[in-house]
Write a protein that holds these residues in place. Sequence first.
Motif, PDB file in Angstrom:
ATOM      1  N   GLY A   8     -41.485  61.051 -31.245  1.00  0.00           N
ATOM      2  CA  GLY A   8     -40.570  62.158 -31.459  1.00  0.00           C
ATOM      3  C   GLY A   8     -40.795  62.785 -32.832  1.00  0.00           C
ATOM      4  O   GLY A   8     -40.558  63.800 -33.125  1.00  0.00           O
ATOM      5  N   LEU A   9     -41.027  61.651 -33.675  1.00  0.00           N
ATOM      6  CA  LEU A   9     -41.198  62.105 -35.413  1.00  0.00           C
ATOM      7  C   LEU A   9     -42.345  63.086 -35.109  1.00  0.00           C
ATOM      8  O   LEU A   9     -42.515  64.062 -35.923  1.00  0.00           O
ATOM      9  CB  LEU A   9     -41.402  61.126 -36.280  1.00  0.00           C
ATOM     10  N   GLY A  10     -43.479  62.687 -34.532  1.00  0.00           N
ATOM     11  CA  GLY A  10     -44.812  63.263 -34.350  1.00  0.00           C
ATOM     12  C   GLY A  10     -44.798  64.916 -34.041  1.00  0.00           C
ATOM     13  O   GLY A  10     -45.431  65.843 -34.496  1.00  0.00           O
ATOM     14  N   ILE A  11     -43.700  64.925 -32.916  1.00  0.00           N
ATOM     15  CA  ILE A  11     -43.349  66.374 -32.395  1.00  0.00           C
ATOM     16  C   ILE A  11     -42.690  67.151 -33.493  1.00  0.00           C
ATOM     17  O   ILE A  11     -42.822  68.472 -33.330  1.00  0.00           O
ATOM     18  CB  ILE A  11     -42.813  66.013 -30.851  1.00  0.00           C
ATOM     19  N   ILE A  12     -41.664  66.593 -34.119  1.00  0.00           N
ATOM     20  CA  ILE A  12     -40.807  67.230 -35.008  1.00  0.00           C
ATOM     21  C   ILE A  12     -41.688  67.607 -36.263  1.00  0.00           C
ATOM     22  O   ILE A  12     -41.389  68.698 -36.759  1.00  0.00           O
ATOM     23  CB  ILE A  12     -39.714  66.632 -35.018  1.00  0.00           C
ATOM     24  N   PHE A  13     -42.301  66.766 -36.874  1.00  0.00           N
ATOM     25  CA  PHE A  13     -43.002  66.786 -38.252  1.00  0.00           C
ATOM     26  C   PHE A  13     -43.709  68.176 -38.202  1.00  0.00           C
ATOM     27  O   PHE A  13     -43.423  68.980 -39.230  1.00  0.00           O
ATOM     28  CB  PHE A  13     -43.866  65.583 -38.285  1.00  0.00           C
ATOM     29  N   ALA A  14     -44.688  68.706 -37.575  1.00  0.00           N
ATOM     30  CA  ALA A  14     -45.362  69.813 -37.613  1.00  0.00           C
ATOM     31  C   ALA A  14     -44.711  71.089 -37.672  1.00  0.00           C
ATOM     32  O   ALA A  14     -44.689  71.700 -38.520  1.00  0.00           O
ATOM     33  CB  ALA A  14     -46.495  69.692 -36.619  1.00  0.00           C
TER      34      ALA A  14
END
Length: 107
Positions: A8-14
Motif C-alpha cells: 500500500g505504501l509502495g502504491i501511494i508513495f510514487a
Amino acid sequence: MIILLRRGLGIIFAPALFLLLTVYFLWNALHGDLGIQAYQHQKTLQAQAQAALLDAHKEQDIWRRRVTALNENALDPDMLDERSRVMLNSSRKGDLVIPYGEKNALY
C-alpha cells in the motif's frame, strides 16, 4: 499484514511524490523569486522608473531652455524691461497700469 502495508505504501508513495513535486514547482512558478508575482512587481517598478525618467527629461528640457535663454543674443531688451518692472512693481511716468487681483497674479 506487513506485506499489504508495504504494498500500500509502495502504491501511494510514487504518486504522492510526483504530486508534491508538482505542487512545489507550481508554487515556485507563482510565488518564487522568478515567479509570476515577482515578474509583475518588476513590471510595476519598470513603469515607475520610465515615468520618473520621462519627468527628468521634461525637467532637463525646461532647464536647457532657461539656460539657452540666458545667452546674451537671446535676451530681448523689451521683455527684460517688462519683466523687471513687474518683479520690482515699478513703472514709468505715463505707463498704463492695470491692477490684478490677488488670485490673478502676473508672476
